[in-house]
Every structure is written in structure tokens, then in C-alpha cells.
Design a protein around this motif. Structure first.
Motif, PDB file in Angstrom:
ATOM      1  N   UNK A   1     -49.377  -8.268  61.890  1.00 37.72           N
ATOM      2  CA  UNK A   1     -50.263  -7.418  61.103  1.00 37.72           C
ATOM      3  C   UNK A   1     -50.884  -6.373  62.035  1.00 37.72           C
ATOM      4  N   UNK A   2     -51.146  -5.184  61.518  1.00 40.14           N
ATOM      5  CA  UNK A   2     -51.800  -4.182  62.361  1.00 40.14           C
ATOM      6  C   UNK A   2     -53.157  -4.703  62.807  1.00 40.14           C
ATOM      7  N   UNK A   3     -53.488  -4.444  64.030  1.00 40.96           N
ATOM      8  CA  UNK A   3     -54.766  -4.920  64.549  1.00 40.96           C
ATOM      9  C   UNK A   3     -55.254  -4.032  65.658  1.00 40.96           C
ATOM     10  N   UNK A   4     -56.292  -4.468  66.272  1.00 35.23           N
ATOM     11  CA  UNK A   4     -56.836  -3.731  67.404  1.00 35.23           C
ATOM     12  C   UNK A   4     -56.616  -4.541  68.653  1.00 35.23           C
ATOM     13  N   UNK A   5     -56.543  -3.855  69.762  1.00 37.59           N
ATOM     14  CA  UNK A   5     -56.368  -4.562  71.029  1.00 37.59           C
ATOM     15  C   UNK A   5     -57.645  -5.324  71.335  1.00 37.59           C
ATOM     16  N   UNK A   6     -57.473  -6.535  71.908  1.00 39.01           N
ATOM     17  CA  UNK A   6     -58.652  -7.324  72.209  1.00 39.01           C
ATOM     18  C   UNK A   6     -59.090  -7.181  73.635  1.00 39.01           C
TER      19      UNK A   6
ATOM     20  N   UNK B   1     -44.369   5.752  64.671  1.00 39.47           N
ATOM     21  CA  UNK B   1     -44.852   5.783  63.294  1.00 39.47           C
ATOM     22  C   UNK B   1     -44.597   4.488  62.556  1.00 39.47           C
ATOM     23  N   UNK B   2     -43.669   3.663  63.026  1.00 34.98           N
ATOM     24  CA  UNK B   2     -43.379   2.392  62.363  1.00 34.98           C
ATOM     25  C   UNK B   2     -44.387   1.339  62.758  1.00 34.98           C
TER      26      UNK B   2
ATOM     27  N   UNK C   1     -50.822  -1.210  67.244  1.00 35.82           N
ATOM     28  CA  UNK C   1     -50.871  -2.513  67.893  1.00 35.82           C
ATOM     29  C   UNK C   1     -50.721  -3.582  66.824  1.00 35.82           C
ATOM     30  N   UNK C   2     -49.840  -4.521  67.071  1.00 34.86           N
ATOM     31  CA  UNK C   2     -49.641  -5.613  66.117  1.00 34.86           C
ATOM     32  C   UNK C   2     -50.145  -6.909  66.726  1.00 34.86           C
TER      33      UNK C   2
ATOM     34  N   UNK D   1     -37.501  -9.779  60.293  1.00 41.60           N
ATOM     35  CA  UNK D   1     -38.341  -8.909  61.100  1.00 41.60           C
ATOM     36  C   UNK D   1     -37.757  -7.503  61.096  1.00 41.60           C
ATOM     37  N   UNK D   2     -38.589  -6.538  60.842  1.00 42.51           N
ATOM     38  CA  UNK D   2     -38.214  -5.126  60.936  1.00 42.51           C
ATOM     39  C   UNK D   2     -39.018  -4.557  62.093  1.00 42.51           C
ATOM     40  N   UNK D   3     -38.316  -4.142  63.113  1.00 43.48           N
ATOM     41  CA  UNK D   3     -38.976  -3.643  64.328  1.00 43.48           C
ATOM     42  C   UNK D   3     -39.693  -2.333  64.061  1.00 43.48           C
ATOM     43  N   UNK D   4     -40.702  -2.089  64.856  1.00 44.41           N
ATOM     44  CA  UNK D   4     -41.402  -0.806  64.798  1.00 44.41           C
ATOM     45  C   UNK D   4     -40.446   0.278  65.266  1.00 44.41           C
ATOM     46  N   UNK D   5     -40.536   1.443  64.669  1.00 41.65           N
ATOM     47  CA  UNK D   5     -39.650   2.544  65.069  1.00 41.65           C
ATOM     48  C   UNK D   5     -40.073   3.076  66.429  1.00 41.65           C
ATOM     49  N   UNK D   6     -39.160   3.690  67.125  1.00 44.20           N
ATOM     50  CA  UNK D   6     -39.435   4.224  68.451  1.00 44.20           C
ATOM     51  C   UNK D   6     -40.293   5.478  68.435  1.00 44.20           C
ATOM     52  N   UNK D   7     -40.558   6.025  67.255  1.00 42.34           N
ATOM     53  CA  UNK D   7     -41.323   7.272  67.173  1.00 42.34           C
ATOM     54  C   UNK D   7     -42.826   7.040  67.188  1.00 42.34           C
TER      55      UNK D   7
END
Length: 142
Positions: A137-142, A82-83, A7-8, A74-80
Motif C-alpha cells: 500500500x502507498x505509505x510514507x517512509x518511516x 508514476x506506477x 513508497x510502498x 503482483x504488478x510492479x511499479x513502472x520505471x517512470x
């Protein structure tokens, strides 16, 4: 079993911090309101002497009052799953004026070479009034 995508969350940068990535990015999108329609044009830019110098296919007369130049990487998250998706975006808003000095215009065309825009090739200078930056940034869901 695959892991869930990270989650970003978007974090806002201070004005000063938001300016840091500008010299490292060469292209952007110039946004200008011309009467009713909003016009968005691809642009090349360079940060010089506290202003953003932009080369864009926009009539110089259209670059009046206030414009926004949106610079991002911006570099998108990979579809796997893992990004993580990384990058930043910085909109710079302020009054724009066409370059009047012919020597400065030649210098800027040389500095911002790489795209020929034709008859509407304009060099405009933006003096930033509003600078904001967002980065995921990586985060947690609120």
C-alpha cells in the motif's frame, strides 16, 4: 522534473482476509522440504471445501507432512515513477496428502487442466493451518 517513486509498505492481512484472493488466482508455487533440499515447483490450484487442491510436478510421496503453497499476484511499479505497484501474496501452509479417491483425482485433473506435468503429475490437498497475506500500500517512509 519527475516525481519520486511512491513508497510502498507491506501490510499484513488477517487469516480470513488473506483467503479472499485465492479463488481468483489459478497458479502458485508449491514449496516442499525433502530431506535437505527445499523443492519449489510451479503449480495450479483451486480452492474447494476449505482446502487448497494443488496440481504440481511433484512426486505424491514428496508431498508429506507440511507444505507451503505461495499464491500471488503482483504488478510492479513502472520505471517512470508514476506506477504504484499493486498486488498481494498469500502463503498457505499445512499438511498435504495425495488424493486417494480416483473419482476425485479425475475431477481435479479436469478442474486443473492446462498443464501436463508428466510422470510426476500429482494432485495434493492442503488443509490450511497457517495463512498469511501481505499487500503493498502507498505509505510514507518511516
Amino acid at each position: 522534473m519527475s516525481a519520486a517513486p511512491a513508497t510502498l509498505r507491506m501490510v499484513e492481512s488477517s487469516d480470513t482476509e488473506a483467503l479472499w484472493p485465492l479463488p481468483g488466482a489459478a497458479s502458485s508455487r508449491l514449496v516442499s522440504v525433502q530431506r535437505d533440499p527445499t523443492v519449489v515447483r510451479l503449480a495450479r490450484h483451486v480452492w474447494e471445501l476449505g482446502r487448497l487442491v494443488v496440481r504440481t510436478p511433484l512426486r505424491a510421496a514428496a508431498a508429506h507432512l507440511s507444505v507451503t503453497d505461495d499464491v500471488d499476484k503482483v504488478r510492479a511499479a513502472s520505471g517512470t515513477g508514476t506506477g504504484t505497484g499493486t498486488g498481494w501474496t498469500v502463503p498457505v501452509t499445512g499438511p498435504a496428502e495425495a488424493t486417494a479417491d480416483p473419482h476425485e483425482a479425475v475431477h481435479n485433473r479436469r478442474t486443473l487442466a492446462g498443464r501436463s506435468h508428466g510422470p510426476h503429475d500429482a494432485i495434493v490437498c492442503i488443509r490450511p493451518r497457517t495463512v498469511s497475506g501481505l499487500r503493498p500500500v502507498p505509505g510514507t517512509e518511516s
